[in-house]
Structures are given as C-alpha cells and as structure tokens.
Design a protein around this motif. Structure first.
Motif, PDB file in Angstrom:
ATOM      1  N   THR A  51       0.815  -1.215   0.000  1.00 30.60           N
ATOM      2  CA  THR A  51       0.000   0.000   0.000  1.00 30.60           C
ATOM      3  C   THR A  51       0.850   1.267   0.000  1.00 30.60           C
ATOM      4  O   THR A  51       0.318   2.364  -0.116  1.00 30.60           O
ATOM      5  CB  THR A  51      -0.899   0.052   1.248  1.00 30.60           C
ATOM      6  OG1 THR A  51      -0.077   0.244   2.413  1.00 30.60           O
ATOM      7  CG2 THR A  51      -1.706  -1.215   1.399  1.00 30.60           C
ATOM      8  N   MET A  80      -7.406  -2.864   2.459  1.00 36.11           N
ATOM      9  CA  MET A  80      -6.136  -2.285   2.069  1.00 36.11           C
ATOM     10  C   MET A  80      -5.310  -1.809   3.251  1.00 36.11           C
ATOM     11  O   MET A  80      -4.101  -1.715   3.165  1.00 36.11           O
ATOM     12  CB  MET A  80      -6.368  -1.113   1.111  1.00 36.11           C
ATOM     13  CG  MET A  80      -7.144  -1.509  -0.143  1.00 36.11           C
ATOM     14  SD  MET A  80      -6.460  -2.967  -0.937  1.00 36.11           S
ATOM     15  CE  MET A  80      -4.829  -2.411  -1.269  1.00 36.11           C
ATOM     16  N   ALA A  84      -4.709   1.044   4.166  1.00 31.48           N
ATOM     17  CA  ALA A  84      -3.792   1.877   3.398  1.00 31.48           C
ATOM     18  C   ALA A  84      -3.064   2.887   4.263  1.00 31.48           C
ATOM     19  O   ALA A  84      -3.505   3.305   5.309  1.00 31.48           O
ATOM     20  CB  ALA A  84      -4.561   2.615   2.310  1.00 31.48           C
TER      21      ALA A  84
END
Length: 706
Positions: free
Chosen positions: A241, A284, A286
């Motif tokens: 990520t 994710m 992220a």
C-alpha cells in the motif's frame, strides 16, 4: 646471463608476493573440507553424532546414530548442506496433497477466501447481501453456498491451509534432508508471516515453498530480496500500500496528456485498490493507518477445527508508533521498520527513526502484480490492463513473477538511509540497493549470527562464537552454509555447556517423538492439534518477530503436563492416524519389568546420554494405572495462556480452520477427551505397561532437551 637470472628471480618473488598477499587482502575461499573438534570437548564419536542429530535434524530415528558414525560425521554434515538425498518415502506421503504445488494464482482461483465466494454468490444472485452473517437458517444458508461452490469447482480455503500444515509436518518427520527442513523453519520464523492476517494467508504456501526453502543454504541477500518481493510479505507488512507523494504536475499539463494511457498511473492504481476492498472490510489498510500485525487487536478465539478447546493467547507487546496517516494512499513504514529491526540489523543495529522513514520512501511502489480477478491480488488489475502487459517495461514498471514495481507510486524525492544518499531517480533499483546495503551491514552480520547461534547452540551463546560467525558472514558475502560451517567447527559448539541446553518447542517435541518411535503418520493434522494444545499453533504466530527461540517461553507447569499427556497418548495409540510399534523398536524382545523397559527404551529414544538422573525421576511413575487420567486432569487445571497468537485472521480473512470459508460456522463441537481405557480394553497388560513406560520417557524433562 646474470641479468636474466636476476629478472627471473625477481619475477618469481613478485608472483609469490602477490599470491601470498591475496591470502591476507582478498576474499577468503569457501571452506569445503573441515574437521569437528568434538574430542577436545571430551566427547566420543557416538556422542558427537547424537549431538549433531539433536541440533541439525528433528531428532534421531532408530539406528541413525550408527549410520552417521559409519558414514563419518563431517561427511554427514556436508551431505546435509547439499540437501540432495532422494526422498522417496516423503514423496509417497505427499502424493495425496494436490494443493501444495499450486501457484499463488491457482491457489486463489481454486481455494478463494470466504469473502470472495460471498461476493461472487451475491453477484450471481445466489444469496442476498442482507443474508451475509445474518441468515436465520444457517444450515440452509451454508447448503446454498456449498452447492454454489461445488457448481463453480471451488473449495474452501481452509482445505488449502490444512494441506499446507499437513505437508509441513510430514516433511519434518520423513525427509532425509533434515537440515534443509530445520533451516526452512528457522528462516520462515525469521521472515515470519501469518495466517492471522487474511490478506497474505493464501500466499503463504508458495512463500515457504518458493522463497524460503530454496534459499536456506545460499546468500542472505538473495533470501532477503526474495522475501521483500513476495506477495505474502508485501501484504503482511503492508508495503503493497505504500505510496510516495505524487510527482509535481507540469505547469501546463494538457487534458489530452492526462488522459493518455499511463498518464496518471498512480490515480488509476489507487482507484483500483479502493475498488478491490471486500464488503465490510478495510482490506487495504492503506497508508500509515495500517496497523502492524504485532499490534492488531485479536478477535475472540474460535474453536479449533478438530474440536480442540480454544486457548486464550497472550498478546504480543505493543510498540510505540507514529500517529496513523488517515489518507487512503500514503507512506507505510511497517516493512521498512521490520526489515531493519527483525530481518537485518536488529533493534540495536544503529539505525534511527529517520532511517526507517527514509527507507520506507525508498521502497514505495513495491506492490503485487494482479494475481487474480477477485479479492486479494487483484487490486492492480485495472492499472496493468490500462497500460498493457507488453508496455510495462517501457513505462518503467518491473514485473517479476507476482511482484510489480509501479514507478508512479514511487517517491522520487531525495532520501538518505544510514548515511547513503538516494537521488530518487533510481526507481526500483533504489529498493534493491537499499536491501543489499542492509544485507551486508556489519550489524546484520552480528544479528544473523547471534540468531543462528541461539537456534543451534544455546539460548545464550558465547560472544566468541558469534564474533567468528559474523566474521565469516562478512568475508563470505553472507553465505549461510559457510556461517554454519564456522559454527559447527568451533569448540564452542561442542562445549559440554551447550549439550542438550536447548528446549524443544512443541513442534520439535512432537516431530522428534514420532521420529524416535519410528511412527507411521497417516493423519498429520492430529499432531498439529497436539502442538496447538501445547502452545504452538504453527503459521498462526501474529507478531512479525516469529516464535521466540528460548526455553523459558515454552516451559511452564501446564505445558509440561500437556507434554507428558502427549507422550502417553502417542505411546498408547490414542492419537488417530498415528501408529507406533513399540515392540519392533526392541526387535520384539519383551522387557521383563517396567524398570527394565525404562532402561531399554530410554536408551533407544535418547541415545548417548547419561540417564541415571532420569531413571530416578521416572521410576515412581511407572506403575500408576491411572497416570494418564491424572496427568490429563492436572494439565487442564494448570493450563496457562498459551504463547501462540490469536487464531482468527484479521482484515478480511475468515477465522479458524473450520470456518475459513464463506460458510457460516454453526455451534462449535465440544472437545473430545482422550480415553486411555479404550486402549486398555484392546491391549494386554504387558502392552499397557510398555506404552506407559514409553509415554513417560517422551514426557520426561530429559526428552524435552535437544
């Protein structure tokens, strides 16, 4: 004439000087011939052979000490370093496991994770979105999903993980190339990834098979780079990520340029990454918001697949972290931190927080090639499709297997790590150069050498040995085999203080027990359940540190009782799918008494040891007819929290082995307790006596040492 003779002599002296100086200034040649100094430590050849087998295998099989002596100790070790022995018996056992050789793409295709199946079923109108985890009739819901998976030719992902666990145990038990498997375990633990983090779970079988096992004897930098680029590690420590800031846009960028293929690759990639999130999960993780596996909050532990009782874990200690970055795309420091602290230099290796941040910037853009069309491994698919597979190299992308370097996600600014300057123009090569620098750092030589010495010598290895190993690591370009040779040819390895000073982990205990009794293992997962009961749930350790390699981590009252209970269960044939023939170990000679059996079988199971103290400890236990019940009950009362990690995967992955699928788990089954009475009814009193004696030996403190 005199002049010519003078020139010849001068030339000879010069050549000799050059050759001689090369021994002092040039790289040292690898050691190919060596002798073990065990006699200086007062060991006999048989004792030395037993020590080698205790350290560099999962325990001696019956008669193996004789085989090593007859072959020659040095020759046996050299043979183990090549890992070239045929493994017909092992391969025969592995024939039943059709999933262990799948590529990552094939694994995701045939064994999709639960959320993928659920999303597919919703898309195909087989189930409704509102019914997920909320079905009134769970059986009907499960039947519907199972029928859907059957029609699609899909299998529960739990079956993949079970096959992987089974094959690991079978390799440890049956391979003739024992050192390769011991080192595979060591290096996997060093570069730990875990089933508890759902994103990387499906990639772990290929990670061990293709990244770890082939590189355990080679150069450390190659192993480090392979792990850094593997999907399992990229997901586990979130580097997939990690994105640098966007490059400054040209002052007069035209709309046409922005719309051109590859013109705004980072935006396309981020859009695809966001679109790839499974419903209800922040797949994710992220940017800086991604939590490290070591600090992830564990969910409630589910019941084990084989109806074992759940064990409350001891959470891994948390590390202070910088405030989370809430942006969807941003810098993630998890891998950069752990590659320094855990994989190379060590926590005291001399780096700073600034070095971590700068290293994370160097490694931006390292992500995963789209492996599948659904779920994990699909998030860069739109970007690759937009640019075109054949155009990737021309656009500055690097595609190697399941790894993808994306240049427009890379931080192009200048960075400095450990005093080395990176100008930002090197792209992918910057990351390679960084990892090479870390792999060859002096702190790395010391850190890796210490870890190897702790694993193979003692929990507190002498500094003199570590220094020798680190010197070889540096001089031999991180050649792992050469470091091992330095270790095993050093007097410190053979010192009496190092003999049997390592405590077996539950995995080592179970495998060494099976090997010492020459057991026939048809259902290795039953052995896995016992490891879990004793506190080691392999492949589920949540922290990136891997399982600690110190005896105090494994040994407490509850674990010792469970170890004794395991020994009794194994010897008394109470572990389904694992058969032992105790009489055959002694050439079918029946001992005259329990005391005679104790002496005979202790020598068979623990060859070349002084067992006088062990005999005195175990004699009082020999004739207690209710010993197994007492140990089992005591183990239940004394059970303390196991050191292994939570077993429910985080971030999108389903839970324990029984529920690692789209099927909603129903009420767990109660734990099935062992019943020694079953064996007592089936066997003679003599067999019961022998089984109890051997079980006591397996559970004894001396057998816990290796």
């Amino acid at each position: 004439m005199k002049t010519n003779k003078f020139l010849c002599v001068s030339l000879a002296v010069l050549v000799a000087g050059i050759i001689l100086s090369s021994f002092f200034t040039g790289p040292k040649l690898p050691v190919t011939s060596f002798k073990f100094p065990y006699k200086r430590a007062g060991l006999t050849e048989r004792q030395a052979a037993a020590h080698l087998l205790n350290r560099f295998s999962y325990g001696a099989t019956p008669g193996q000490v004789d085989s090593v002596v007859n072959m020659g100790l040095e020759k046996w070790f050299q043979q183990q370093l090549t890992a070239s022995l045929p493994d017909d018996t092992l391969n025969q056992h592995l024939k039943a496991y059709d999933a262990i050789n799948l590529s990552n793409a094939e694994a995701l295709s045939k064994y999709p994770q639960g959320f993928v199946v659920t999303n597919m079923a919703i898309k195909d109108s087989v189930i409704s979105k509102d019914s997920v985890n909320k079905a009134v009739n769970k059986k009907a819901y499960n039947d519907t999903l199972k029928a859907y998976m059957d029609r699609k030719g899909l299998k529960p992902d739990g079956e993949l993980y079970k096959q992987f666990i089974d094959q690991n145990i079978l390799r440890a038990v049956y391979t003739r190339n024992q050192l390769q498997e011991v080192l595979t375990d060591f290096w996997f633990n060093h570069f730990n990834v875990s089933f508890t983090k759902g994103e990387c779970a499906s990639f772990i079988p290929a990670y061990e098979r293709d990244v770890i096992r082939p590189n355990v004897f080679g150069k450390f930098d190659k192993l480090l780079l392979a792990s850094a680029k593997s999907p399992a590690m990229l997901y586990f420590l979130d580097n997939f990520t990690s994105v640098g800031p966007p490059a400054p846009a040209p002052a007069k960028a035209s709309a046409k340029a922005k719309a051109a293929p590859g013109g705004d690759m980072m935006m396309a990639g981020d859009a695809m990454m966001s679109a790839a999130k499974p419903a209800g999960n922040d797949m994710m993780m992220a940017g800086g918001a991604a939590s490290k596996p070591a600090t992830a909050k564990p969910a409630a532990a589910p019941t084990d697949m084989m109806a074992m009782a759940p064990v409350t874990p001891t959470p891994a200690p948390k590390k202070p972290q910088a405030p989370a970055n809430k942006n969807v795309a941003g810098l993630n420091e998890n891998y950069a931190r752990e590659v320094m602290e855990l994989h190379t230099m060590g926590v005291d290796g001399g780096y700073t927080q600034s070095d971590v941040t700068q290293a994370a910037r160097v490694l931006t853009g390292w992500t995963i090639y789209p492996i599948s069309s659904y779920g994990y491994g699909s998030n860069m698919k739109g970007l690759v499709d937009k640019i075109g597979v054949n155009n990737l190299a021309a656009k500055g992308f690097v595609h190697e297997g399941d790894f993808l370097y994306t240049p427009n996600r890379h931080d192009i600014g200048e960075k400095t790590v450990l005093g080395r300057h990176f100008d930002g123009k090197g792209g992918y090569q910057e990351g390679v150069d960084l990892l090479e620098m870390l792999a060859h750092h002096p702190s790395t030589a010391k850190f890796i050498s210490r870890k190897l010495a702790v694993r193979f010598v003692s929990d507190n290895p002498p500094q003199s040995l570590i220094n020798k190993m680190a010197k070889t690591f540096t001089e031999q370009d991180g050649d792992i085999s050469q470091v091992l040779i330095t270790m095993v040819t050093s007097p410190e390895f053979w010192n009496s203080k190092a003999l049997r000073e390592k405590t077996k982990s539950p995995f080592e205990l179970v495998v060494s027990s099976v090997r010492s009794l020459n057991a026939d293992v048809q259902d290795p997962y039953q052995l896995y359940n016992w490891m879990n009961r004793m506190g080691q749930k392999i492949y589920y350790y949540q922290a990136p540190t891997g399982f600690p390699d110190r005896g105090q981590y494994w040994i407490n009252t509850g674990s010792l009782l469970n170890r004794m209970n395991f020994g009794l269960a194994l010897a008394q044939q109470r572990i389904p799918g694992v058969k032992v023939n105790l009489a055959a170990l002694n050439n079918h000679h029946e001992p005259e008494s329990a005391n005679a059996a104790l002496i005979t079988y202790s020598k068979l199971v623990m060859p070349e040891r002084n067992l006088d103290k062990t005999y005195k400890q175990l004699v009082p236990l020999l004739n207690d007819p209710a010993l197994a019940d007492k140990v089992n009950n005591a183990a239940g009362k004394a059970q303390s929290p196991a050191p292994s990690a939570p077993d429910r995967p985080t971030v999108g992955a389903p839970g324990d082995m029984a529920t690692m699928s789209a099927v909603t788990p129903e009420k767990p089954k109660p734990m099935v307790k062992d019943s020694p009475k079953t064996t007592a009814q089936a066997n003679s009193a003599g067999n019961n006596m022998l089984a109890q004696v051997v079980g006591i030996i397996i559970g004894s403190p001396e057998f816990q040492r290796r």
